[in-house]
Each structure stands twice: as structure tokens, then as C-alpha cells.
Design a protein around this motif. Structure first.
Motif, PDB file in Angstrom:
ATOM      1  N   GLY A 105      55.723  29.423  50.981  1.00  0.00           N
ATOM      2  CA  GLY A 105      56.779  30.204  51.603  1.00  0.00           C
ATOM      3  C   GLY A 105      56.319  31.347  52.474  1.00  0.00           C
ATOM      4  O   GLY A 105      57.140  32.153  52.920  1.00  0.00           O
ATOM      5  N   SER A 106      55.020  31.455  52.713  1.00  0.00           N
ATOM      6  CA  SER A 106      54.515  32.528  53.574  1.00  0.00           C
ATOM      7  C   SER A 106      53.314  32.009  54.342  1.00  0.00           C
ATOM      8  O   SER A 106      52.866  30.875  54.145  1.00  0.00           O
ATOM      9  N   PHE A 107      52.828  32.837  55.232  1.00  0.00           N
ATOM     10  CA  PHE A 107      51.596  32.509  55.940  1.00  0.00           C
ATOM     11  C   PHE A 107      50.428  33.357  55.432  1.00  0.00           C
ATOM     12  O   PHE A 107      49.446  33.574  56.133  1.00  0.00           O
ATOM     13  N   ASP A 108      50.529  33.852  54.197  1.00  0.00           N
ATOM     14  CA  ASP A 108      49.434  34.580  53.568  1.00  0.00           C
ATOM     15  C   ASP A 108      48.508  33.584  52.871  1.00  0.00           C
ATOM     16  O   ASP A 108      48.969  32.739  52.089  1.00  0.00           O
ATOM     17  N   ALA A 109      47.232  33.697  53.164  1.00  0.00           N
ATOM     18  CA  ALA A 109      46.260  32.747  52.607  1.00  0.00           C
ATOM     19  C   ALA A 109      45.204  33.480  51.806  1.00  0.00           C
ATOM     20  O   ALA A 109      44.689  34.526  52.232  1.00  0.00           O
ATOM     21  N   TRP A 110      44.871  32.944  50.642  1.00  0.00           N
ATOM     22  CA  TRP A 110      43.735  33.420  49.853  1.00  0.00           C
ATOM     23  C   TRP A 110      42.459  32.818  50.433  1.00  0.00           C
ATOM     24  O   TRP A 110      42.397  31.639  50.771  1.00  0.00           O
ATOM     25  N   THR A 111      41.442  33.644  50.543  1.00  0.00           N
ATOM     26  CA  THR A 111      40.137  33.206  51.023  1.00  0.00           C
ATOM     27  C   THR A 111      39.143  34.282  50.600  1.00  0.00           C
ATOM     28  O   THR A 111      39.389  35.039  49.664  1.00  0.00           O
ATOM     29  N   ILE A 112      38.004  34.347  51.258  1.00  0.00           N
ATOM     30  CA  ILE A 112      37.091  35.463  51.019  1.00  0.00           C
ATOM     31  C   ILE A 112      36.780  36.154  52.338  1.00  0.00           C
ATOM     32  O   ILE A 112      36.741  35.528  53.406  1.00  0.00           O
ATOM     33  N   VAL A 113      36.615  37.456  52.253  1.00  0.00           N
ATOM     34  CA  VAL A 113      36.129  38.270  53.359  1.00  0.00           C
ATOM     35  C   VAL A 113      34.811  38.853  52.898  1.00  0.00           C
ATOM     36  O   VAL A 113      34.768  39.615  51.922  1.00  0.00           O
ATOM     37  N   GLY A 114      33.725  38.495  53.579  1.00  0.00           N
ATOM     38  CA  GLY A 114      32.412  38.776  53.013  1.00  0.00           C
ATOM     39  C   GLY A 114      32.282  37.971  51.743  1.00  0.00           C
ATOM     40  O   GLY A 114      32.411  36.760  51.755  1.00  0.00           O
ATOM     41  N   ARG A 115      32.065  38.648  50.611  1.00  0.00           N
ATOM     42  CA  ARG A 115      32.050  37.966  49.313  1.00  0.00           C
ATOM     43  C   ARG A 115      33.214  38.406  48.429  1.00  0.00           C
ATOM     44  O   ARG A 115      33.243  38.082  47.241  1.00  0.00           O
ATOM     45  N   ASP A 116      34.151  39.129  49.015  1.00  0.00           N
ATOM     46  CA  ASP A 116      35.307  39.605  48.263  1.00  0.00           C
ATOM     47  C   ASP A 116      36.476  38.636  48.376  1.00  0.00           C
ATOM     48  O   ASP A 116      36.727  38.063  49.461  1.00  0.00           O
ATOM     49  N   LEU A 117      37.197  38.480  47.274  1.00  0.00           N
ATOM     50  CA  LEU A 117      38.457  37.758  47.320  1.00  0.00           C
ATOM     51  C   LEU A 117      39.410  38.526  48.225  1.00  0.00           C
ATOM     52  O   LEU A 117      39.479  39.759  48.178  1.00  0.00           O
ATOM     53  N   ALA A 118      40.160  37.799  49.050  1.00  0.00           N
ATOM     54  CA  ALA A 118      41.052  38.465  49.992  1.00  0.00           C
ATOM     55  C   ALA A 118      42.305  37.635  50.225  1.00  0.00           C
ATOM     56  O   ALA A 118      42.295  36.407  50.102  1.00  0.00           O
ATOM     57  N   LYS A 119      43.391  38.320  50.535  1.00  0.00           N
ATOM     58  CA  LYS A 119      44.603  37.675  51.026  1.00  0.00           C
ATOM     59  C   LYS A 119      44.775  38.113  52.479  1.00  0.00           C
ATOM     60  O   LYS A 119      44.806  39.309  52.772  1.00  0.00           O
TER      61      LYS A 119
END
Length: 663
Positions: free
Chosen positions: A632-646
Motif C-alpha cells: 500500500g505504499s512506495f516505501d521499501a526496506w533495504t540497506i543504506v551502507g550496512r544499516d537497515l533502512a526504509k
């Protein structure tokens, strides 16, 4: 048939992560919300205490971490089972940063460490704990795989991908590179040395070689069936392991004794003063013994750390001390056959952020993040996290009901994790020389779990594995695309078809027979290939495939950033273009997205062309960059550097630019 439960659960202290929880039902307005925060980070995605190199000296063990930057060198008191001192390896002058050290040796009061993915040599003073950078043996993305100290303290190192043997003299800093040992070899995977000769195990050509330290003259001592990954010396004999084949030969090349031990891949040796050879094997982790001149091994004990690779083995009195790759030490009493295991993190080893292997979102519930021999679970409702121990690296994961299915490297094992209990179940091993499972999906039509895999070493044939998760029946279709391994697969919803993406390089250790990677359509009910095409000439490797709206989107790997959209009815290319690199594809809300390596780490929407959505994600994935979208959104979980990020990846908003971290 299903195998017994074989993984142990390790639960870390719950950590509070403010702001991590997700609403039970995502609310998205029809208009874009481009003024919301574009990026939110939550600390390291996954942490590890994994090790590579290990050595023992004067009642202490010395280990080097695997994955975190900078690498950690730790000293462990073997009597108290506690870490007594640590140090980090500074970044050397070569491009790139060290992430671990496979090769270790002790000489002249110092521990020497050879690193990767920059091939550098460091020393760690055993008295003062001081670390020094000594030499760089090549460019980034090169490994020091092996190292041994001669009786006079001279060091000998084996490297890849140049496949060279090196000499380093600590007293003077003098360096010598020996000539190529065997033409076409890229990996000197193991070394041992005596007063006159260096003995080297080669990965691709599977040979045991002897090199005169002075003249550089090279002799072949034995030819094995697989990579020669372990070499040791006893008296006038050289012992080596080639997969599960044990090689026992005199140093002059005579009296060669070679036999199949039938114990899995032999990964470590230790020779007792009486000539008894203790050895460990993977993927089981069991301990065996062998007597010089015999033609069989005897099982000594069940695995002290099940499913592990043993990094080093040392006999101290009547105890064998082993170093587990996931980050542990075990002691095996040879008289009683009882074992004790100590997790290095519990012993005081500093856990560090590692490269993420894989990621899977269970909406409104949890994120499952694959690391080295563990899956980190982050509860999206409470913000807490826990860690599930598994016996390998989860290269890919998929959900079916209340089970998470994962395919593991390097064993080629398929497991499931129960979302309710964290119970881990093994379905067994793919076999057929398959050690690199790259992709996994669930087909609801046939209710099967599908795995695409590749071999290791000098082999080309990959495999499609079809697992019935209810019965545990596993069917493996090796060579389903002739002379190619498989990098990816994509199920065609509702049709019982899966599309396979090939790689002509296979395991990378032998010349390819083809120049162009293929796509094959495999019928899961008939269990046969129904068509095969080569879309772009001289493009050798597919990275990922994904079906959407009658098109098969594909990203190539080795031709930087090439992508296509293939019409599945006509099997012709509808769209094509170039990205900054390669990564995995994701279909979400009727759109196709991808995240890629290189160019700073970017995300795109693919349609008739590629639209840049974000840049600055970094290049810290271990496998392939991935996106896990919130429903329901365009927010994606991934990593930025080695940090978890949305990260907000709304195609209607301006591209997101993530600033580089401050050094």
C-alpha cells in the motif's frame, strides 16, 4: 524425505528500535507524499561474530573476523575461554578496505594476517598487541587465501585471482613472486612449507604442487578430483585434501596414496606426534582420524558444532581445539569423546555489522535478514530483534504460509524457519555439485519451492531444484540449461511455468563453451523445458528475472547495467536499456523496480525506460541489492551502507539523494 532438525536457536538480548513498528494497515492517499522523510535508518541490518583465519600459540588462540570493517583480531585465553585483547586492522594504502583475513601464521613473536578483498599483509605483535601494515600484493578484489611460516620465519602466501605464490621475509621486507604454478589457475588455496620446499594446493586445477624455495622449480605431486583446499606436513610426507579425497604422498612425489574418504569435504588437518591425523569435514562438521599408510578414516566424534566449516584444528594434550567459521571455539576430549562449544560473542568477541545476504518482509510482522550462518529477525510490531542460528549463508528466502524457506551457501542445503516458533527444519542438500543457491520462489499452482543454483569451481552445470515442502521430496534437474549455471528464476503466476536465467561461466573455474546466456521456460507439471532463447548476443550472465504483465524483465550482470523486457508471446525484446549496475527485480503495485550495485547504489523503476528513484544506497550488499516494499505504499526496506533502512521510492516524487556518510 525430510531430515531432522539440525540448527540451534540463539536468541540475542532484545534491542529496542524506536520508530521501527509499522501500522497494522498502511494508508496511502491518492496524491504522492513527497514531503515525508525520504530515508529512515535503524542501525546495522545484521551483525556477526564470524571468523576466517585462526591460529594457536602459547596457550592463546588468535582469530580474525569475517565481514565487518575494519576486521578485528582477537586474542582468546584457552584456559578461561575469554577474549583478553582485541585490535583492528587499519586500512592500507591499496584501493578498497579489508573485511577479514583467511590466512594466518605465527612466527618470531608475531601473528601475520593476509586479508581480503584487498590482498594485504599485516602483523600483530603478540607481546604488545600492536598492528602494522606490511605489504600489498595486488589490487582490490584479490584475496590472500593461505599462508605458512617456514622454520626460518620466512612467510609464503597464496593469492587469487592471479593464482600466485609469494615469499615475504619479515626481517627485511623483501618480497618475491614465483612464476605461475599451473597455466590457467587463479587460486592458490592452501600452502605448507618446510626448510626447502613450499607445498601448494590449487583450486581450479585440483593439483598438489611442490615449489623449490630457492630455484622456484615446480613439481606436481598429485592430481585430485576437486579443489585441493587443505595441506599439512608430517615427517617426509605431505597430506592434502581434495574434496573428500585424502592425498598422502612423500615429499619427493613417490609412494602416492590417494583414496576417497567418504566424509564430505575435508577442511582441516592436525597431525599428532605419533602420526595420527585428525581431520574435520563439512557440511556435517564431524571429526575423523587417519593413520599414515592406511586407506580409510575412522570417525572420532559427532560434530562438536553441527553443520560448520572448521577454520583450524589444534591438538593440545588430549584435547582437539576447533575453530568454527560462524564464530565459535570447541574443545573435544579425545578420551571421553565429549565436546564443549563457546560462542565467541559470548566470550567477549565484538560483534560487527556485516554485509547483508538476503532480506524478506512479512508485512506488518517482521523482517527476516540473512547474514553469515544466521537470520536476524526484526519484529516490526515491537521493534525488538532476535537471531536464529542456521548452518550457512541464506542467499535467498521466500515465504509459504507460516514458513520461511531459505537456500544456504556453501552446503546447498534447503531449510525452513517456522515464523511462530523459530524452529529450523532441514530438507537436505541439493547435491549434484551445487553449492551456490542464488534464487528461490514458491509456485502456488504446483505448491513447490523452486531453487536456482550454480556449482563451485571448474564446472558449468547449474540446476533447478523442485521441492515438495509437504513431503520433503526434492527433484534436482542438473544441466537444465546445457553448459550454464542458473542465477535466477521467476514463476509465471497461475501457469505452472518458471523462467530460468543462465550464466555461461558456471562455477568460474573452467572456460565456458558458450558466449551468450539463455532464458529457458520450464513446465513444472511436465517437468521439462518448453523453450529456450538467447536474447542478447555476448551477454554472458543474467542477474535476475521477473514476470510482469506479459513481459519478462531481465537484468544482466557482467555487461554493466544491461536490462531488457521480453514479450513472452513473441519472445522478442520490447524494451531495453542500461542501468548503473545489477541487482534484483521486484514487482510492486503494478510496477517493476530494481536496486543496483555501483554508481553509489541506485534504485530504478523499469518501464519503457529506466527511471532513477534513489541514489546513495551504497554497495554493501554481499549478494545482490534487494528491495522489500511495504504493502500500500512506495516505501521499501533495504540497506543504506550496512544499516537497515526504509526508503521512499515513489515514482511520482523527485529522486531521493542519500548523502555519503562522513568518514
Amino acid at each position: 524425505m525430510p531430515r531432522k532438525l539440525l540448527a540451534l536457536l540463539t536468541v540475542l538480548t532484545a534491542l529496542s528500535l524506536p520508530g521501527l513498528s509499522t501500522p497494522a494497515a498502511a494508508q496511502v492517499t491518492s496524491a504522492p507524499r513527497c514531503d515525508t522523510p525520504a530515508v529512515t535508518t535503524y542501525g546495522p541490518a545484521t551483525v556477526t561474530g564470524a571468523i576466517v583465519g585462526a591460529a594457536v600459540h602459547d596457550g592463546h588462540a588468535y582469530v580474525v573476523s569475517r565481514g565487518p570493517k575494519p576486521p578485528v583480531v582477537a586474542e582468546i585465553d584457552l584456559a578461561t575461554r575469554k577474549v583478553t585483547r582485541t585490535a583492528t586492522l587499519p586500512d592500507g594504502p591499496s584501493a578498497g578496505e579489508p573485511e577479514g583475513g583467511w590466512a594466518t601464521a605465527v612466527a618470531g613473536g608475531k601473528l601475520y594476517i593476509g586479508t581480503y578483498p584487498v590482498p594485504d599483509l599485516y602483523s600483530y605483535d603478540l607481546a604488545t598487541g600492536q598492528v602494522a601494515h606490511l605489504h600489498s600484493f595486488g589490487a582490490s578484489n584479490t584475496f590472500v587465501w593461505s599462508m605458512a611460516a617456514a622454520p626460518d620465519g620466512t612467510l609464503y602466501l597464496g593469492t587469487s585471482s592471479d593464482g600466485r605464490l609469494w615469499e615475504y621475509v619479515p626481517s627485511t621486507g623483501a618480497v618475491r613472486r614465483y612464476d605461475v604454478l599451473v597455466k590457467g589457475e587463479h587460486y592458490v588455496r592452501a600452502v605448507a612449507v618446510d626448510e626447502t620446499t613450499v607445498y601448494a594446493g590449487l583450486l581450479e586445477k585440483a593439483k598438489l604442487m611442490a615449489v623449490d624455495r630457492v630455484s622456484g622449480a615446480v613439481r606436481e605431486l598429485a592430481q585430485g578430483p576437486m579443489a585441493v583446499g587443505t595441506v599439512s606436513l608430517y615427517g617426509d610426507r605431505v597430506l592434502a585434501a581434495s574434496g573428500s579425497t585424502l592425498i598422502d604422498v612423500r615429499k619427493d612425489g613417490t609412494d602416492l596414496r590417494q583414496f576417497e574418504a567418504g566424509v564430505g569435504i575435508i577442511d582441516a588437518f592436525e597431525v599428532a606426534p605419533d602420526g595420527t591425523v585428525y581431520l574435520t569435514s563439512r557440511p556435517d562438521g564431524a571429526v575423523y582420524s587417519y593413520r599414515i599408510g592406511q586407506d580409510a578414516v575412522t570417525k572420532v566424534a559427532d560434530p562438536p558444532s553441527p553443520g560448520e566449516e572448521t577454520r583450524a584444528l589444534k591438538l593440545i594434550g588430549q584435547q582437539l581445539v576447533g575453530f568454527a567459521g560462524s564464530g565459535g571455539i570447541w574443545w573435544l576430549d579425545l578420551a571421553s569423546r565429549t565436546a564443549e562449544f563457546v560462542d565467541l560473542i559470548d566470550a567477549g568477541f565484538p560483534a560487527g555489522a556485516e554485509r547483508t545476504q538476503s532480506m524478506l518482509l512479512v508485512p506488518n510482522r517482521a523482517l527476516y535478514i540473512g547474514g553469515h550462518f544466521a537470520v536476524q529477525v526484526r519484529d516490526l510490531r515491537t521493534g525488538k530483534q532476535r537471531r536464529i542460528r542456521v548452518v550457512g549463508e541464506p542467499k535467498a528466502m521466500v515465504r509459504r504460509g507460516n514458513q520461511i524457506y531459505a537456500a544456504l551457501y556453501p552446503s546447498g542445503q534447503i531449510i525452513s524457519i517456522d515464523m511462530r516458533t523459530d524452529e529450523v527444519r532441514s530438507y537436505g542438500y541439493i547435491g549434484h555439485d551445487q553449492s551456490r543457491p542464488w534464487d528461490i520462489e514458491h509456485d502456488p499452482v504446483t505448491d513447490t519451492i523452486l531453487v536456482a543454483s550454480a556449482p563451485t569451481g571448474a564446472k558449468l552445470q547449474g540446476a533447478l531444484t523442485v521441492l515438495d515442502p509437504d513431503t520433503g521430496k526434492m527433484d534436482v534437474y542438473a544441466g537444465v540449461i546445457p553448459d550454464q549455471s542458473l542465477m535466477s528464476l521467476s514463476v509465471h503466476p497461475g501457469r505452472g511455468l518458471v523462467y530460468l536465467g543462465g550464466d555461461v561461466l558456471g562455477g568460474g573455474g573452467t572456460p565456458p563453451t558458450r558466449t551468450t546466456a539463455s532464458i529457458a521456460a520450464f513446465d513444472l507439471r511436465k517437468r521439462e523445458v518448453v523453450w529456450q532463447i538467447d536474447p542478447l548476443p555476448d551477454h554472458r550472465t543474467f542477474q535476475d528475472l521477473k514476470v510482469h504483465d506479459g513481459l519478462l524483465y531481465a537484468v544482466y550482470k557482467r555487461v554493466l547495467g544491461a536490462w531488457i523486457a521480453l514479450d513472452l508471446d513473441t519472445r522478442t525484446i520490447t524494451y531495453q536499456g542500461v542501468l548503473s549496475g545489477h541487482g534484483e527485480l521486484q514487482v510492486h503495485r503494478g510496477r517493476v523496480f530494481t536496486s543496483t550495485f555501483f554508481g553509489g547504489g541506485n534504485a530504478y523503476e523499469l518501464g519503457s525506460e529506466a527511471k532513477l528513484l534513489a541514489t546513495g544506497l551504497g554497495d554493501e550488499w554481499h549478494t545482490n541489492p534487494q528491495l522489500q516494499f511495504e504493502p500500500g505504499s512506495f516505501d521499501a526496506w533495504t540497506i543504506v551502507g550496512r544499516d537497515l533502512a526504509k526508503v521512499r521510492l515513489d515514482p511520482r516524487c523527485p529522486p531521493v539523494t542519500i548523502p555519503a556518510p562522513e568518514s
